[in-house]
Scaffold this motif. Structure first.
Motif, PDB file in Angstrom:
ATOM      1  N   LEU A   1      20.533  43.974  26.987  1.00  0.00           N
ATOM      2  CA  LEU A   1      20.718  42.934  25.974  1.00  0.00           C
ATOM      3  C   LEU A   1      22.125  42.364  26.084  1.00  0.00           C
ATOM      4  O   LEU A   1      23.110  43.101  26.084  1.00  0.00           O
ATOM      5  N   GLY A   2      22.201  41.044  26.166  1.00  0.00           N
ATOM      6  CA  GLY A   2      23.476  40.348  26.155  1.00  0.00           C
ATOM      7  C   GLY A   2      23.629  39.559  24.870  1.00  0.00           C
ATOM      8  O   GLY A   2      22.787  38.718  24.557  1.00  0.00           O
ATOM      9  N   LEU A   3      24.674  39.842  24.103  1.00  0.00           N
ATOM     10  CA  LEU A   3      24.960  39.136  22.863  1.00  0.00           C
ATOM     11  C   LEU A   3      25.924  38.001  23.156  1.00  0.00           C
ATOM     12  O   LEU A   3      27.020  38.237  23.668  1.00  0.00           O
TER      13      LEU A   3
ATOM     14  N   HIS B   1      28.307  41.738  26.054  1.00  0.00           N
ATOM     15  CA  HIS B   1      28.760  40.742  25.087  1.00  0.00           C
ATOM     16  C   HIS B   1      29.456  39.588  25.807  1.00  0.00           C
ATOM     17  O   HIS B   1      30.357  39.802  26.619  1.00  0.00           O
ATOM     18  N   LEU B   2      29.018  38.363  25.513  1.00  0.00           N
ATOM     19  CA  LEU B   2      29.697  37.153  25.993  1.00  0.00           C
ATOM     20  C   LEU B   2      30.321  36.472  24.784  1.00  0.00           C
ATOM     21  O   LEU B   2      29.612  35.995  23.899  1.00  0.00           O
ATOM     22  N   HIS B   3      31.625  36.414  24.762  1.00  0.00           N
ATOM     23  CA  HIS B   3      32.332  35.797  23.638  1.00  0.00           C
ATOM     24  C   HIS B   3      32.677  34.360  24.002  1.00  0.00           C
ATOM     25  O   HIS B   3      33.482  34.109  24.905  1.00  0.00           O
ATOM     26  N   LEU B   4      32.065  33.403  23.316  1.00  0.00           N
ATOM     27  CA  LEU B   4      32.434  31.993  23.433  1.00  0.00           C
ATOM     28  C   LEU B   4      33.398  31.715  22.292  1.00  0.00           C
ATOM     29  O   LEU B   4      32.994  31.621  21.135  1.00  0.00           O
ATOM     30  N   PHE B   5      34.681  31.620  22.607  1.00  0.00           N
ATOM     31  CA  PHE B   5      35.683  31.596  21.550  1.00  0.00           C
ATOM     32  C   PHE B   5      36.453  30.281  21.535  1.00  0.00           C
ATOM     33  O   PHE B   5      36.552  29.571  22.536  1.00  0.00           O
ATOM     34  N   CYS B   6      36.970  29.986  20.355  1.00  0.00           N
ATOM     35  CA  CYS B   6      37.766  28.786  20.131  1.00  0.00           C
ATOM     36  C   CYS B   6      39.208  29.212  19.885  1.00  0.00           C
ATOM     37  O   CYS B   6      39.464  30.076  19.049  1.00  0.00           O
ATOM     38  N   ARG B   7      40.146  28.609  20.610  1.00  0.00           N
ATOM     39  CA  ARG B   7      41.558  28.948  20.460  1.00  0.00           C
ATOM     40  C   ARG B   7      42.249  28.132  19.367  1.00  0.00           C
ATOM     41  O   ARG B   7      43.459  28.237  19.193  1.00  0.00           O
TER      42      ARG B   7
ATOM     43  N   GLN C   1      40.580  23.481  27.515  1.00  0.00           N
ATOM     44  CA  GLN C   1      41.078  24.852  27.416  1.00  0.00           C
ATOM     45  C   GLN C   1      41.102  25.364  25.977  1.00  0.00           C
ATOM     46  O   GLN C   1      41.414  26.530  25.736  1.00  0.00           O
ATOM     47  N   ALA C   2      40.767  24.504  25.010  1.00  0.00           N
ATOM     48  CA  ALA C   2      40.682  24.959  23.629  1.00  0.00           C
ATOM     49  C   ALA C   2      39.541  25.939  23.423  1.00  0.00           C
ATOM     50  O   ALA C   2      39.499  26.651  22.421  1.00  0.00           O
ATOM     51  N   PHE C   3      38.615  25.973  24.374  1.00  0.00           N
ATOM     52  CA  PHE C   3      37.474  26.879  24.286  1.00  0.00           C
ATOM     53  C   PHE C   3      37.445  27.761  25.525  1.00  0.00           C
ATOM     54  O   PHE C   3      37.809  27.325  26.623  1.00  0.00           O
ATOM     55  N   GLY C   4      37.012  29.001  25.350  1.00  0.00           N
ATOM     56  CA  GLY C   4      36.955  29.931  26.465  1.00  0.00           C
ATOM     57  C   GLY C   4      35.718  30.805  26.401  1.00  0.00           C
ATOM     58  O   GLY C   4      34.963  30.779  25.424  1.00  0.00           O
ATOM     59  N   ALA C   5      35.512  31.581  27.462  1.00  0.00           N
ATOM     60  CA  ALA C   5      34.353  32.469  27.551  1.00  0.00           C
ATOM     61  C   ALA C   5      34.767  33.747  28.256  1.00  0.00           C
ATOM     62  O   ALA C   5      35.555  33.717  29.208  1.00  0.00           O
ATOM     63  N   ARG C   6      34.232  34.870  27.789  1.00  0.00           N
ATOM     64  CA  ARG C   6      34.606  36.159  28.388  1.00  0.00           C
ATOM     65  C   ARG C   6      33.458  37.152  28.238  1.00  0.00           C
ATOM     66  O   ARG C   6      32.991  37.414  27.122  1.00  0.00           O
ATOM     67  N   TRP C   7      32.977  37.695  29.359  1.00  0.00           N
ATOM     68  CA  TRP C   7      31.964  38.748  29.354  1.00  0.00           C
ATOM     69  C   TRP C   7      32.642  40.120  29.286  1.00  0.00           C
ATOM     70  O   TRP C   7      33.751  40.302  29.798  1.00  0.00           O
TER      71      TRP C   7
END
Length: 540
Positions: free
Chosen positions: A243-245, A180-186, A206-212
């Motif tokens: 599979l990567g979401l 899972h790759l989370h493209l998130f908004c802070r 930095q308002a947006f981030g990404a985390r595998w």
């Protein structure tokens, strides 16, 4: 970079110090004589100066784009690119899996990009390694497989822990091939004014981030429920391909935020009179209330702003990593005005938004056949019928676009229904059909034509599909004598797989419709157990 870097600490760094190679500290002689050992004193002085310089030196300039990290899935069977930053002009070497290293040189701004060849699917963990001088960054436990973008607003964001099958799905989250790759908004979009810290953050990348991360019983509950359930179903059908979401979901976001936008669309978007999502304007103004009227408002970014999510996440992701398809669950903000939930918005604008999404993302990935799976809005006490129709038209207009019918799911008074499992399983079936061309994948059924004679209307459906009625009496059909005012009608499924529809007092019906209601009650299904999609047809 477009997204904040949330990767793990880089190898070679300890508490902010760069570990340099080739330096040996002099050993202290127990018989040390400061008069006769002046050379040793000089050596120690030099060592002290070096240590002070090390304390003042910056961290390693080598880094990877936040789209890369340990536990990731890299795309299989297609070339991709790796990017990051290094010292300006520095040589950077990158190796992925078993392929030989490839080199590039960072530009004057320190940015670099390396194109890498296609790799076959692999469940065997690999490393992704970048080197520049003495600096090395390693992403471990990397698989090669398919990436699916799971995007939309709050129903895509809705966490697994709040779904009615959460316990079983969480216990089943032991598949190492699902990542899972989370493209998130802070930047929160709840109905609350942002404080000074959030207003300052809204001006920065930095308002947006990404985390595998791996999908495990510990991590799965916080991830997208539809995404995880979709991934589990797709992995069951294709166990040999990891599979990567890629989750990109922001509560309340309109489709315009996910699509390319020119500067004219951004200027004054908070007060644009023709905005297709007025509720989004109202909510954004609530978030930005403390800055409204200030000179710095133009520098503030908001997740609902036209083009912002596209610019910060979609475009930079598309520049590096090919994806196998897109699962799209969005529309609540574009179907009706949240402030006036009984008012449907302009269907022409709805159609334009979906078209811009599909064409814009296909252009970004340079793939005219990029598959999309659209999730139709479910049952709820809001007039979503026109939007459901536009979703169906998009699936019929664009090639390689599937539609998930959900009119038998949802809750009349809840915009966030908990029954996400049937939605996700059906979405996996549509993915198998439109993206993988699986001939055994189930397909949805639609009404395709209607003809009338002697006060009776005969409706024909997708050729070759077998139909069945769940219950004793077929429900959900309406007829109209003028094409605008409809009345409930009697309906029956005939042996030739057509449906005969009639109503008292309508000798010459001009139109027929099915499941055209905020909370549909139709009970017509196909042999695969899938509900027949809502429709309206003119009678020929």
């Amino acid at each position: 970079m477009s997204l904040a870097d949330n990767t793990q600490p880089r190898p070679g760094l300890r508490w902010g110090l760069r570990v340099r190679r080739g330096v040996t500290l002099p050993h202290l002689n127990p018989n040390f004589n400061p008069v006769s050992s002046i050379s040793l004193l000089i050596a120690w002085s030099r060592c002290a100066l070096f240590c002070l310089a090390a304390l003042a030196s910056p961290a390693s300039p080598l880094s990877l784009s936040p789209f890369f990290g340990s536990d990731m899935v890299l795309p299989c069977d297609t070339p991709f690119a790796v990017a990051g930053e290094a010292a300006p002009g520095a040589t950077v070497s990158v190796r992925a899996g078993t392929h030989p290293e490839r080199q590039t040189r960072a530009d004057a701004d320190g940015r670099w990009r390396v194109a890498l060849p296609a790799c076959p699917p692999s469940m065997r963990p690999h490393d992704l390694t970048a080197r520049s001088g003495v600096d090395t960054v390693v992403c471990t436990n990397v698989l090669f497989g398919d990436l699916w973008v799971c995007a939309g607003q709050s129903n895509m964001e809705w966490p697994l822990r709040a779904c009615d099958t959460a316990a079983a799905a969480t216990a089943a989250a032991t598949d190492d091939g699902l990542r899972h790759l989370h493209l998130f908004c802070r930047l929160p979009t709840a109905n609350k004014a942002w404080d000074d810290a959030l207003l300052a953050l809204a001006k920065t990348p930095q308002a947006f981030g990404a985390r595998w991360g791996a999908v495990t019983p510990q991590t799965a509950p916080a991830l997208s429920g539809v995404g995880v359930l979709f991934g589990q179903a797709l992995r069951s059908a294709r166990p040999g391909v990891p599979l990567g979401l890629v989750q990109l979901a922001v509560g309340g976001a309109p489709v315009e935020a996910f699509t390319p936008a020119d500067p004219a669309a951004r200027n004054g978007w908070l007060d644009a009179p023709a905005s297709p999502a007025p509720w989004c304007q109202t909510r954004a103004k609530a978030n930005l209330a403390r800055a409204l009227g200030s000179p710095g408002l133009a520098d503030l970014r908001h997740p609902f702003e036209p083009g912002l999510l596209y610019d910060r996440a979609v475009a930079p992701l598309a520049a590096l990593l090919p994806v196998r398809g897109v699962l799209w669950y969005q529309g609540e903000s574009n179907a009706t005005d949240g402030a006036q939930p009984d008012t449907a918005l302009d269907p022409e604008v709805m159609r334009g938004g979906l078209a811009a999404l599909i064409t814009g993302w296909r252009r970004a990935w340079a793939r005219d056949d990029l598959p999309f799976v659209l999730i139709q809005l479910p049952r709820m006490d809001r007039p979503w019928m026109l939007f459901r129709e536009q979703q169906a038209l998009a699936a019929q207009t664009f090639p390689h676009v599937g539609l998930v019918i959900t009119t038998d799911t949802g809750e009349p008074k809840n915009v966030h229904p908990r029954d996400k499992a049937p939605v996700a399983v059906r979405a996996a079936g549509e993915a198998l059909r439109v993206a993988y061309r699986d001939p055994a994948a189930p397909a949805f059924t639609y009404g395709v034509s209607a003809s009338g004679a002697a006060g009776r209307v005969t409706v024909r459906f997708t050729p070759g599909h077998r139909l069945a009625v769940k219950g004793e009496t077929l429900k959900g059909f309406d007829l109209s004598a003028d094409g605008s005012a409809f009345v409930p009608a009697r309906a029956a499924l005939l042996p030739d797989q057509t449906v005969r529809v009639s109503a008292d007092g309508l000798p010459t019906p001009l139109a027929v419709r099915y499941n055209w209601s905020p909370v549909p009650q139709g009970n017509l299904y196909n042999a695969a157990g899938l509900p027949v999609g809502p429709f309206r047809l003119n009678v020929q």
